[in-house]
Design an enzyme around this catalytic site. Structure first.
Site, PDB file in Angstrom:
ATOM      1  N   ASP A 673       5.925  -5.538   1.835  1.00  0.00           N
ATOM      2  CA  ASP A 673       5.930  -5.525   0.365  1.00  0.00           C
ATOM      3  C   ASP A 673       4.925  -5.349  -0.161  1.00  0.00           C
ATOM      4  O   ASP A 673       4.522  -4.673  -1.118  1.00  0.00           O
ATOM      5  CB  ASP A 673       6.869  -6.593  -0.271  1.00  0.00           C
ATOM      6  CG  ASP A 673       6.917  -6.680  -1.935  1.00  0.00           C
ATOM      7  OD1 ASP A 673       7.597  -5.648  -2.382  1.00  0.00           O
ATOM      8  OD2 ASP A 673       6.366  -7.457  -2.480  1.00  0.00           O
ATOM      9  N   LYS A 677       2.328  -2.371  -2.016  1.00  0.00           N
ATOM     10  CA  LYS A 677       1.702  -2.805  -3.250  1.00  0.00           C
ATOM     11  C   LYS A 677       0.206  -2.264  -3.423  1.00  0.00           C
ATOM     12  O   LYS A 677      -0.350  -1.749  -4.208  1.00  0.00           O
ATOM     13  CB  LYS A 677       2.095  -4.020  -3.849  1.00  0.00           C
ATOM     14  CG  LYS A 677       3.404  -4.342  -4.153  1.00  0.00           C
ATOM     15  CD  LYS A 677       3.627  -5.923  -4.649  1.00  0.00           C
ATOM     16  CE  LYS A 677       4.979  -5.816  -4.955  1.00  0.00           C
ATOM     17  NZ  LYS A 677       5.296  -7.273  -5.399  1.00  0.00           N
TER      18      LYS A 677
END
Length: 810
Positions: A673, A677
């Site tokens: 994750d 990003k």
């Protein structure tokens, strides 16, 4: 003297006819009433005439007769019925005889068809005359076939006004009359009709000849509206308009008025009132010679479909006198009416809009006319575009409105509607756009919303994902519904909802949180997101926005097909923007090419304005050199909460329960994750990078990363509690805290778990907060810092809603 016309729906039942009688009772002046056939009769007669060539139409003729028998018996006493029943039977017999001849010859001539179509008005006028007389009204009957003289086409005759004036003047005086509309006769005494809608024209002719003080046209609608209420929501009645405006709107599809009926009354400046038979107290529309100034400058928008565009082109047209004349002459000689004309400044092409029913005749006529030039290569064969629609914006004062055309084209373009042709008259009273017919309703609604300030803009949402974020998003929409309606004139209608198994569509009433309980029961199951996106594209609704509240790769793979249909996309899903670089660039390009939006602010930092800030910096010419960030609210929460008093597994479970992690917590714990990003931020900063370019320092035991289910993951986290405990204690002994930090330095990216000392800006970052420090050429010594909550369903949902509002208010 006034002239009053009642349409078919106004005389469709005894109750309606009693309403007409009441309206007439209120008239002080003498009047001429002009009536259409009873509701549905002209269509029935047209059907009978067409079927008579193919088969026996006895049953249809019986239906025609029985409808009139029923009306006669309903309106009149037994003693008054006989004469009219005989009249209806006589006309039915005549109709049967004519149709028998048509069946034998297998031919329906315009003369015969006109005779058949006239029977409706012949009967309606005598029946209503008898009824009104029986109520004590002093009224005489006029047979328009004996008064209105027309020549030419049997189905759309050209009125001889001089002879018609003599006839009507001789037949009338200061009395009340009822006359048949639609029908006339020629010099030979043969029946001629004045075209569908011709009863309006008949009434206008009587008004002009008799120098009436006014013409009233009564129907089942409250005057002329700003658009067709059958196609457009929230239309506004037009209280006053000029003859020219009424003619333009009627010519381009406003069916409340037959266009040519304006001309006879306009020459004598006779006011026309469009009224509603069923609500006579309503104001309706006044049409006169006044030019009414309006703030919005546009009176209305209408449409005309079943149009074909023919393009005559080639160098042989340019600078050649008489070539344009040959185009128009060829069509005129073949009785093809031209609805719209466009011509390029180079004179190399002429675009012509015609009724699609005339297409084959027109195409052959033009190719034959320019056969020699086509053979020599000086002209091209006629190009045809079928199934088109003309959208017309009408208003006397449009020429004074700066930027009007730009608003039209902008609104049309934002909804992915391609314009085939554009034309504007020298009077600037009409701007006409030619578009694909399937876009008609969408275009009408889009344009209407743009130009009528009181109109509520409807935005159609299609949502994927109804979990934590999706549920919160629905709650925000419902909570803001009233405010958006009252303060911003915006209605957000949720048309589609989807979870991982099925989707539900309700275009009419919309959907809400209450539908979530029935989604699995009533929804349509699907194996591929393509099924849902196909339905979205086929609905082709204006102002459509797709909301992705999932973390699904299947859903993100469908963005491209939606963008190609000018459906904007708002997503908190990171997969699309962190996938292959070419796909990321393609999605942004599609949004630009198809004039829609691709918004993904919440893919990094939830509702924090991280991506927008970087975009603003780069578009202003700044260069992003370095980013250091804690950009996983879930991991920050986990490592802030974990103090060995609760197991690491329990803390992760708490983070998942509160909606801080992805549906699968392994995506967060594996660092994927965070990597996604920082990759997105790197790309937004202008660096062409892939996920494989990130240097990731693993902090999760291998047995955890290999877990094949959420249950297995939590089991492995429990087994590896000593490992997590040692990480915490080692950092605590040094006075440090554990943080997962992502950094980017001129495109080089690193993600890993670090011990940060008390003097680090990341040390005191509590809970689920994010912090992003951006160094640029302008922010060199001191970084630009963005800090705030970076996880949580409600925060993320608010960010998605903010992206949605950006699109709506664009």
């Amino acid at each position: 003297m006034i002239v009053i016309k009642f349409g078919g729906t106004s005389i469709s039942s005894r109750e309606n006819i009693e309403q007409i009688s009441s309206i007439l009772d209120q008239k002080i002046e003498n009047y001429v009433v002009v009536v259409s056939a009873f509701s549905g009769i002209t269509n029935l007669l047209e059907h009978i005439s067409e079927q008579a060539i193919k088969k026996d139409v006895t049953l249809l003729i019986e239906e025609f007769r029985d409808k009139h028998f029923s009306i006669i018996k309903d309106l009149l006493s037994v003693s008054e019925q006989t004469e009219l029943l005989l009249k209806a039977q006589q006309i039915s017999n005549e109709l049967e005889a004519i149709c028998g001849g048509v069946g034998v010859l297998k031919e329906l001539s315009p003369r015969t068809k006109a005779r058949i179509l006239s029977f409706g008005e012949q009967l309606s006028s005598v029946i209503l005359h008898k009824h009104l007389s029986s109520q004590g009204k002093d009224i005489d009957h006029l047979d328009s076939r004996k008064l209105i003289l027309a020549t030419g086409d049997y189905l759309k005759g050209k009125v001889d006004f001089q002879q018609t004036t003599r006839n009507i003047t001789a037949a009338t005086n200061r009395r009340n009359y009822i006359a048949s509309g639609f029908i006339a006769s020629n010099y030979q005494g043969e029946t001629i009709t004045l075209g569908r809608g011709g009863s309006d024209y008949s009434a206008s002719i009587y008004a002009s000849v008799l120098n009436a003080s006014s013409l009233e046209i009564w129907s089942d609608v409250n005057g002329m509206h700003s658009a067709n209420p059958k196609h457009v929501t929230n239309t506004k009645p037009i209280q006053k308009m000029s003859y020219e405006e009424a003619f333009e709107l009627a010519s381009f599809g406003a069916k409340v008025l037959y266009p040519i009926s304006i001309l006879p009354v306009m020459t004598k400046k006779i006011p026309v009132y469009l009224k509603n038979t069923f609500y006579p107290e309503q104001e309706g529309t006044l049409i006169s010679d006044e030019n009414f100034t309006r703030e919005n400058k546009i009176q209305g928008v209408s449409s005309l479909n079943n149009i074909s565009i023919l393009t005559v082109s080639g160098l042989g047209l340019a600078k050649q006198k008489g070539r344009a004349r040959k185009v128009f002459q060829a069509l005129e000689e073949n009785d093809v009416n031209i609805i719209l004309i466009t011509q390029s400044c180079s004179e190399q092409s002429i675009g012509i809009g015609i009724d699609q029913n005339d297409l084959s005749i027109a195409e052959v006529a033009l190719n034959d006319t320019f056969e020699s030039e086509i053979e020599k290569g000086m002209m091209n064969t006629v190009k045809v575009v079928k199934d088109q629609c003309i959208i017309a914006l009408v208003g006397d004062n449009m020429k004074h409105k700066v930027g009007l055309s730009g608003k039209v084209f902008g609104a049309i373009g934002e909804n992915g509607i391609n314009i085939t042709a554009i034309t504007q008259g020298a009077s600037e009273r009409n701007i006409s756009l030619v578009i694909d017919q399937k876009e008609e309703v969408k275009a009408l609604n889009v344009i209407h919303e743009q130009f009528f300030n009181e109109t509520i803009k409807t935005v159609h949402l299609f949502i994927a994902g109804v979990g934590n974020v999706g549920n919160e998003f629905l709650k925000i929409i419902e909570a803001q519904h009233e405010k958006l309606m009252e303060e911003h004139k915006i209605r957000i209608k949720i048309v589609g909802l989807a979870n991982s198994k099925c989707f539900l569509i309700n275009e009419l009433d919309g959907l809400g949180t209450h539908d979530l309980l029935e989604l699995n029961e009533k929804g349509k199951s699907y194996d591929s997101f393509l099924e849902y996106s196909t339905v979205i594209n086929e609905l082709n609704l204006r102002n459509s926005v797709f909301i992705d509240n999932t973390a699904s790769e299947m859903v993100s793979s469908g963005y491209a097909s939606l963008l190609r249909q000018s459906v904007s996309v708002v997503t908190c899903n990171k997969i699309a923007c962190s996938g292959e670089y070419e796909n990321y660039i393609q999605l942004k390009k599609l949004a630009t090419d198809y004039n829609c939006n691709f918004k993904y602010e919440t893919s990094v930092g939830a509702a924090l304005p991280v991506i927008k800030t970087i975009q603003d910096l780069t578009i202003s010419g700044d260069v992003v050199n370095k980013i250091e960030a804690v950009i996983s609210g879930s991991l920050n929460f986990i490592f802030n909460e974990y103090d060995t008093r609760k197991t690491f597994s329990d803390v992760v479970f708490q983070a998942k329960k509160e909606g801080y992690t992805e549906p699968d917590p392994l995506i967060d714990l594996s660092g994927l994750d965070v990597m996604r990003k920082i990759l997105i931020l790197s790309r937004e900063s202008g660096y062409r990078k892939e996920l494989s370019d990130i240097n990731f320092e693993h902090f999760l035991p291998e047995s955890c990363t290999q877990a094949r289910s959420k249950k297995a993951l939590f089991e492995q986290l429990e087994k590896n509690e000593p490992y997590f405990k040692s990480l915490f204690e080692n950092a605590q002994q040094k006075g440090n805290r554990l943080k997962v930090i992502a950094s980017m330095n001129k495109g080089e990216m690193i993600v890993g778990l670090q011990e940060v000392p008390p003097n680090s800006p990341f040390f005191n970052l509590e809970g689920k907060d994010n912090i992003i420090a951006i160094n640029t050429n302008r922010y060199d010594n001191e970084p630009l810092v963005i800090k705030g909550a970076g996880a949580g369903a409600s925060v993320t949902a608010s960010g998605v809603f903010a992206d949605l509002m950006f699109i709506i208010n664009r």
